[in-house]
Scaffold this active site. Structure first.
Site, PDB file in Angstrom:
ATOM      1  CD  GLU A  21       1.894   3.318   1.975  1.00  0.00           C
ATOM      2  OE1 GLU A  21       0.831   3.524   2.726  1.00  0.00           O
ATOM      3  OE2 GLU A  21       1.730   2.347   1.180  1.00  0.00           O
ATOM      4  CB  THR A  26       0.756  -2.750  -0.747  1.00  0.00           C
ATOM      5  OG1 THR A  26      -0.503  -1.922  -0.591  1.00  0.00           O
ATOM      6  CG2 THR A  26       1.464  -1.760  -1.831  1.00  0.00           C
TER       7      THR A  26
HETATM    8  N1  HSE Z   1       1.762   2.977  -5.826  1.00  0.00           N
HETATM    9  C1  HSE Z   1       1.382   1.858  -4.666  1.00  0.00           C
HETATM   10  C2  HSE Z   1       1.415   0.506  -5.522  1.00  0.00           C
HETATM   11  C3  HSE Z   1       0.097   2.423  -4.127  1.00  0.00           C
HETATM   12  O1  HSE Z   1       0.309   0.377  -6.406  1.00  0.00           O
HETATM   13  O2  HSE Z   1       1.802  -0.400  -5.220  1.00  0.00           O
HETATM   14  C4  HSE Z   1      -0.482   1.338  -3.217  1.00  0.00           C
HETATM   15  O3  HSE Z   1       0.412   1.406  -1.852  1.00  0.00           O
END
Ligand code: HSE
Length: 306
Positions: free
Chosen positions: A128, A181
Site C-alpha cells: 500500500e 491517493t
Molecule cells: N486513509 C487513506 C487516505 C486511505 O484517505 O488517504 C486511502 O489509501
C-alpha cells in the site's frame, strides 16, 4: 495444496471522521487472485487481467507485499501470482489494498497460516505504501478482518475489530475519474485547529460507540468530517449534491470513500440503500461523467478462499 484462488474485497477507508484509522469491508465488489507455489525461488506476477498493472514484482502492489512476507521467511520455493483486477485503481474503494492483502493472504494459506491477520496487515502495508506514498492500514485491515476495523497504532501495529450493526448497508457511487491517493493526501493541511480536532474526536468516539451499540441515530449524527472532507471534496464533482441527495433519500450519512472519488453512504435497511442508489444515480445521470453504483451489506467475513 499448491494453488489457491481467493476473493479480495473492496473497502471503504476513513468513514468520515476516522481518517487513516477506520474502515469497513464491502461484499459486492472485489478482485480475484490465484496464488501458486513454484519450484523457482522468488515472487512472480504471471498474469494481470482487468487493468494495466506492472508485472515486475517490485513495482506491483501485490508483489511488494508478497516480497515483504517472502523475505521474512526462508523458503526453497517461490510463488506465482495471477491478478484479476476488478476494482479500478484510483477509485477510492481500496483497489491497491485488495492487491496488497490478496497476495499475502493467499501465500499464508498455502503455507499453513504461519502469520496472523495483524502480521499479514504489516506485510500488506509495504505494498500500500508503494501505491500511496504513505504507510496506513485503514483500507487493508477491513479486507483481512472483515467488518469495521480500527487501526489503533501502526507501530506497534494494533488493530481492533469493531462490531457491525446487523442492518447496516452501504451504497457507493464511483464516478469514473481517477484521484491518486498520494495527490489527495498532498492537499491536506499539516496542522488542524484545536476546535476542529475536538469536533472530530467527539464524532469519532461517538461513531465507535454507535457501532458497538447499534445506535443508528448516533451513527447518523457522528458521520461528519470537519478536517479532511472540506479539502478533498473539492476534487469530486457534485460531491455536496450527492451527499444532500443521500440524506434526503433516508441515508444515515455520506462521506468520501478512502481518498475518493467514490462517495459512500450508510443506511439502516436494504430498501433505503436502494433508494439512496436511485438518488445518487439521478444526480450523476445529468453530469456527463460515467459512474457505477454498488449496494453492499457490510462484509463481516473479509477476504476468502474461493
Ligand atoms: N486513509 C487513506 C487516505 C486511505 O484517505 O488517504 C486511502 O489509501
Amino acid at each position: 495444496m499448491n494453488e489457491i484462488k481467493i476473493f479480495s474485497p473492496a473497502t471503504v477507508a476513513n468513514v468520515s471522521c476516522g481518517f487513516d484509522v477506520l474502515g469497513f469491508c464491502l461484499d459486492s465488489v472485489g478482485d480475484t487472485m490465484v496464488i501458486r507455489k513454484t519450484d523457482k525461488k522468488g515472487i512472480f506476477i504471471t498474469k494481470v487481467e482487468g487493468f494495466d498493472l506492472p508485472y515486475e514484482a517490485e513495482l506491483n502492489v501485490a508483489g511488494v507485499s508478497a516480497l515483504a512476507m517472502y523475505n521474512a521467511l526462508d523458503l526453497d520455493f517461490g510463488f506465482e501470482i495471477e491478478i484479476n483486477k476488478k476494482i479500478k485503481p484510483g477509485s477510492g474503494i481500496g483497489s491497491s489494498a485488495a492487491s496488497a492483502v490478496g497476495s499475502v493472504f493467499g501465500m499464508n494459506e498455502l503455507l499453513g497460516r504461519p502469520f496472523n491477520k495483524t502480521e499479514l496487515t504489516a506485510f500488506a502495508i509495504k505494498g500500500e505504501a508503494m501505491a500511496s506514498k504513505s504507510e496506513h492500514a485503514d483500507n487493508l485491515a477491513p479486507a483481512l478482518f472483515g467488518g469495521f476495523t480500527l487501526v489503533k497504532s501502526l507501530s506497534p501495529l494494533q488493530i481492533l475489530e469493531i462490531p457491525t450493526p446487523s442492518n447496516l448497508y452501504a451504497t457507493i457511487i464511483h464516478p469514473q475519474i481517477e484521484i491518486k491517493t498520494s495527490e489527495a493526501r498532498a492537499i491536506l493541511p499539516k496542522e488542524v485547529a484545536l476546535t476542529d480536532a475536538i469536533t472530530q474526536w467527539a464524532n469519532f468516539g461517538s461513531l465507535i460507540h454507535s457501532l458497538h451499540t447499534s445506535d443508528y441515530e448516533l451513527i447518523k449524527s457522528s458521520l461528519s468530517d470537519v478536517i479532511v472532507e472540506p479539502h478533498r471534496s473539492k476534487l469530486i464533482p457534485h460531491y455536496q449534491d450527492v451527499k444532500n441527495a443521500t440524506i434526503e433519500a433516508g441515508a444515515l450519512g455520506a462521506g468520501i470513500s478512502g481518498s475518493g472519488p467514490s462517495i459512500f453512504s450508510l443506511s439502516n435497511s436494504l430498501e433505503i440503500s436502494k433508494n439512496v442508489k436511485d438518488a445518487m444515480k439521478k444526480i450523476y445521470s445529468n453530469t456527463g461523467i460515467d459512474f457505477d453504483i454498488h449496494v453492499s451489506k457490510i462484509n463481516t467475513e473479509g477476504i476468502k478462499v474461493l
